[in-house]
Write a protein that holds these residues in place. Structure first.
Motif, PDB file in Angstrom:
ATOM      1  N   ARG A  45      41.316  36.384  30.739  1.00 28.03           N
ATOM      2  CA  ARG A  45      40.352  35.795  31.672  1.00 28.03           C
ATOM      3  C   ARG A  45      40.180  36.722  32.863  1.00 28.03           C
ATOM      4  O   ARG A  45      41.105  37.431  33.261  1.00 28.03           O
ATOM      5  N   LEU A  46      39.013  36.709  33.465  1.00 31.81           N
ATOM      6  CA  LEU A  46      38.685  37.572  34.592  1.00 31.81           C
ATOM      7  C   LEU A  46      38.260  36.720  35.775  1.00 31.81           C
ATOM      8  O   LEU A  46      37.537  35.735  35.611  1.00 31.81           O
ATOM      9  N   GLU A  47      38.727  37.102  36.983  1.00 30.15           N
ATOM     10  CA  GLU A  47      38.396  36.336  38.185  1.00 30.15           C
ATOM     11  C   GLU A  47      38.243  37.293  39.367  1.00 30.15           C
ATOM     12  O   GLU A  47      38.995  38.262  39.495  1.00 30.15           O
ATOM     13  N   LEU A  48      37.306  37.002  40.245  1.00 29.20           N
ATOM     14  CA  LEU A  48      37.105  37.769  41.473  1.00 29.20           C
ATOM     15  C   LEU A  48      37.810  37.039  42.606  1.00 29.20           C
ATOM     16  O   LEU A  48      37.551  35.859  42.856  1.00 29.20           O
ATOM     17  N   ILE A  49      38.742  37.745  43.294  1.00 28.61           N
ATOM     18  CA  ILE A  49      39.446  37.156  44.430  1.00 28.61           C
ATOM     19  C   ILE A  49      39.229  38.030  45.659  1.00 28.61           C
ATOM     20  O   ILE A  49      38.842  39.189  45.553  1.00 28.61           O
ATOM     21  N   VAL A 137      41.487  44.969  66.505  1.00 24.82           N
ATOM     22  CA  VAL A 137      42.105  44.533  65.250  1.00 24.82           C
ATOM     23  C   VAL A 137      41.232  43.406  64.717  1.00 24.82           C
ATOM     24  O   VAL A 137      41.054  42.384  65.374  1.00 24.82           O
ATOM     25  N   THR A 138      40.672  43.590  63.521  1.00 28.96           N
ATOM     26  CA  THR A 138      39.717  42.645  62.960  1.00 28.96           C
ATOM     27  C   THR A 138      40.177  42.197  61.579  1.00 28.96           C
ATOM     28  O   THR A 138      40.535  43.035  60.745  1.00 28.96           O
ATOM     29  N   LEU A 139      40.138  40.898  61.324  1.00 28.00           N
ATOM     30  CA  LEU A 139      40.459  40.357  59.998  1.00 28.00           C
ATOM     31  C   LEU A 139      39.226  40.453  59.116  1.00 28.00           C
ATOM     32  O   LEU A 139      38.112  40.101  59.533  1.00 28.00           O
ATOM     33  N   PHE A 140      39.414  40.949  57.891  1.00 31.03           N
ATOM     34  CA  PHE A 140      38.331  40.979  56.914  1.00 31.03           C
ATOM     35  C   PHE A 140      38.905  40.737  55.528  1.00 31.03           C
ATOM     36  O   PHE A 140      40.116  40.786  55.327  1.00 31.03           O
ATOM     37  N   TYR A 141      38.039  40.459  54.564  1.00 23.01           N
ATOM     38  CA  TYR A 141      38.458  40.152  53.195  1.00 23.01           C
ATOM     39  C   TYR A 141      37.918  41.212  52.247  1.00 23.01           C
ATOM     40  O   TYR A 141      36.753  41.584  52.324  1.00 23.01           O
ATOM     41  N   TYR A 142      38.802  41.671  51.336  1.00 23.29           N
ATOM     42  CA  TYR A 142      38.488  42.756  50.412  1.00 23.29           C
ATOM     43  C   TYR A 142      38.533  42.217  48.982  1.00 23.29           C
ATOM     44  O   TYR A 142      39.461  41.490  48.622  1.00 23.29           O
ATOM     45  N   PRO A 143      37.543  42.575  48.139  1.00 22.32           N
ATOM     46  CA  PRO A 143      37.470  41.980  46.793  1.00 22.32           C
ATOM     47  C   PRO A 143      38.280  42.750  45.740  1.00 22.32           C
ATOM     48  O   PRO A 143      38.364  43.979  45.771  1.00 22.32           O
ATOM     49  N   PHE A 144      38.856  41.992  44.819  1.00 26.59           N
ATOM     50  CA  PHE A 144      39.568  42.556  43.666  1.00 26.59           C
ATOM     51  C   PHE A 144      39.242  41.728  42.437  1.00 26.59           C
ATOM     52  O   PHE A 144      39.164  40.500  42.512  1.00 26.59           O
ATOM     53  N   HIS A 161      41.715  45.441  39.630  1.00 27.64           N
ATOM     54  CA  HIS A 161      40.702  46.486  39.736  1.00 27.64           C
ATOM     55  C   HIS A 161      39.986  46.295  41.068  1.00 27.64           C
ATOM     56  O   HIS A 161      39.588  45.173  41.399  1.00 27.64           O
ATOM     57  N   ASP A 162      39.861  47.352  41.826  1.00 27.14           N
ATOM     58  CA  ASP A 162      39.193  47.308  43.128  1.00 27.14           C
ATOM     59  C   ASP A 162      37.719  46.999  42.902  1.00 27.14           C
ATOM     60  O   ASP A 162      37.004  47.766  42.263  1.00 27.14           O
ATOM     61  N   ALA A 163      37.240  45.883  43.427  1.00 26.72           N
ATOM     62  CA  ALA A 163      35.863  45.448  43.191  1.00 26.72           C
ATOM     63  C   ALA A 163      34.868  46.084  44.147  1.00 26.72           C
ATOM     64  O   ALA A 163      33.665  45.972  43.949  1.00 26.72           O
ATOM     65  N   ALA A 164      35.343  46.766  45.189  1.00 26.21           N
ATOM     66  CA  ALA A 164      34.427  47.413  46.127  1.00 26.21           C
ATOM     67  C   ALA A 164      34.188  48.871  45.757  1.00 26.21           C
ATOM     68  O   ALA A 164      33.053  49.329  45.733  1.00 26.21           O
TER      69      ALA A 164
END
Length: 191
Positions: A45-49, A137-144, A161-164
């Motif tokens: 199964r594949l999921e984007l987090i 200092v900034t909070l951000f979200y990175y996709p995988f 796998h790095d989604a960006a």
């Protein structure tokens, strides 16, 4: 919520994992090794987090010049990398995002410490920058992309796998994702 846009599509991620996992040798071994998962297990199964990171912006001086250095620090495992975010951030609400495990001060401390280590590892004395003050200092979200699969009968594993950028991820990022899953599971059971 500030996010880095996911540039790798689901089809590209599936192709990456399929080629990685089921090459020629994998196809041959799959004929010899029977699958033990029940048919309704839903694997693979594949999921984007989306994983929380802090962008630490530092001033650095070297050779009479001042420059800004941008560091990305993972908010779970503390992995560090020097980044250049050309595209910047977008405002979005991702479906599967985890809350940060560390605060901004700890992320800044880890970023400074790891930057100094990286500078000290460099050869030569002339081109070494000196970190100065922190500007933000900034909070951000990175996709995988997370690929859930059965490694052995009854043993489920994940691959990332790095989604960006589409690059490979290291083992520390896998550890961070697994600890985020574990913390989310504990929170869910407590509710």
């Amino acid at each position: 919520m500030k996010t880095v846009p996911a540039r790798v599509t689901e089809a590209q991620a599936r192709a990456h994992f399929h080629n990685k996992r089921f090459g020629w040798l994998g196809r041959m071994l799959s004929r010899l090794w029977p699958r033990g998962a029940p048919p309704n297990a839903g694997l693979p199964r594949l999921e984007l987090i989306w994983m929380p990171h802090y962008l630490v912006e530092l001033e650095a001086s070297g050779r009479g010049k001042n420059a800004l250095v941008h560091l990305a620090v993972d908010a779970y495992a503390g992995t560090f990398m020097i980044v250049e975010l050309g595209g910047g951030f977008q405002d979005a609400e991702p479906e599967t995002a985890f809350p940060p495990r560390m605060d901004a001060q700890e992320a800044e401390r880890i970023g400074r410490q790891e930057l100094l280590r990286a500078i000290m590892r460099r050869r030569g004395q002339r081109d070494r920058p000196t970190p100065q003050g922190t500007t933000s200092v900034t909070l951000f979200y990175y996709p995988f992309w997370v690929w859930y699969y059965e490694r052995l009968p009854g043993a489920i594993d994940i691959a990332l796998h790095d989604a960006a950028s589409g690059d490979k991820t290291g083992p520390k990022m896998k550890t961070a994702v697994l600890s985020a899953f574990a913390k989310a599971g504990v929170r869910k059971r407590a509710e």
